[in-house]
Design a protein around this motif. Structure first.
Motif, PDB file in Angstrom:
ATOM      1  N   PHE A  51       1.247  -3.218   4.189  1.00 58.12           N
ATOM      2  CA  PHE A  51       0.716  -4.197   3.257  1.00 58.12           C
ATOM      3  C   PHE A  51      -0.772  -4.387   3.534  1.00 58.12           C
ATOM      4  N   GLU A  52      -1.480  -4.853   2.527  1.00 62.55           N
ATOM      5  CA  GLU A  52      -2.927  -4.960   2.575  1.00 62.55           C
ATOM      6  C   GLU A  52      -3.423  -5.966   3.618  1.00 62.55           C
ATOM      7  N   ASP A  53      -2.754  -7.115   3.697  1.00 64.47           N
ATOM      8  CA  ASP A  53      -3.205  -8.162   4.615  1.00 64.47           C
ATOM      9  C   ASP A  53      -2.025  -9.035   5.022  1.00 64.47           C
ATOM     10  N   LEU A 107       0.798  -1.222   0.000  1.00 62.74           N
ATOM     11  CA  LEU A 107       0.000   0.000   0.000  1.00 62.74           C
ATOM     12  C   LEU A 107       0.830   1.272   0.000  1.00 62.74           C
ATOM     13  N   GLY A 108       1.991   1.243   0.643  1.00 61.81           N
ATOM     14  CA  GLY A 108       2.820   2.445   0.674  1.00 61.81           C
ATOM     15  C   GLY A 108       3.654   2.538   1.935  1.00 61.81           C
ATOM     16  N   HIS A 144      10.382  -1.125   9.038  1.00 65.42           N
ATOM     17  CA  HIS A 144       9.642  -2.326   9.414  1.00 65.42           C
ATOM     18  C   HIS A 144       8.434  -2.498   8.507  1.00 65.42           C
ATOM     19  N   PHE A 145       8.032  -3.749   8.319  1.00 69.30           N
ATOM     20  CA  PHE A 145       6.849  -4.088   7.527  1.00 69.30           C
ATOM     21  C   PHE A 145       5.674  -4.324   8.471  1.00 69.30           C
ATOM     22  N   TYR A 146       4.492  -3.849   8.073  1.00 67.59           N
ATOM     23  CA  TYR A 146       3.278  -4.009   8.870  1.00 67.59           C
ATOM     24  C   TYR A 146       2.088  -4.296   7.968  1.00 67.59           C
ATOM     25  N   VAL A 147       1.032  -4.863   8.568  1.00 69.91           N
ATOM     26  CA  VAL A 147      -0.263  -4.963   7.904  1.00 69.91           C
ATOM     27  C   VAL A 147      -0.967  -3.641   8.135  1.00 69.91           C
TER      28      VAL A 147
END
Length: 117
Positions: free
Chosen positions: A63-65, A42-43, A102-105
């Motif tokens: 991220f979307e999910d 998503l961004g 970091h990556f997140y939902v």
């Protein structure tokens, strides 16, 4: 609060580095452009406190999910290195990029930030 010329220049460098990493992430998920959010990414949103810079830089990739996140989670360290490289090109040195990206939902609050950009 108005930023000094120094913090404005630093912020422009951070924006350029984050934009470059964001474009690379969109490409990595197979998106046609940064407007293509159909691939699960998503961004990026970032926060920074210039009184504790660059340690305070917090870059969050949404991220979307959970599925989209799981597909990219193993590449998180790669993109931490890419952020480090992009900032280094702009004369900003991170001690440890693992603390800065970091990556997140997706979260509803964060998505408001993404849409406001």
């Amino acid at each position: 609060m108005k930023h000094s010329k120094v913090t404005q220049k630093l912020n422009q460098k951070v924006i350029a580095a984050v934009d470059a990493v964001e474009a690379q992430l969109f490409a990595a998920v197979g998106a046609d452009s940064i407007e293509d959010k159909t691939k699960g990414f998503l961004g990026i949103v970032y926060d920074v406190n210039f009184s504790n810079f660059p340690a305070s830089l917090d870059v969050r990739c949404y991220f979307e999910d959970d599925t989209a996140l799981a597909n990219m989670k193993e590449q998180e360290s790669l993109f931490q290195k890419k952020l480090h490289q992009q900032l280094f090109k702009r004369a900003i040195i991170l001690k440890d990029a693992r603390n800065n990206l970091h990556f997140y939902v997706q979260e509803p609050d964060a998505m408001d930030d993404l849409e406001g950009q």
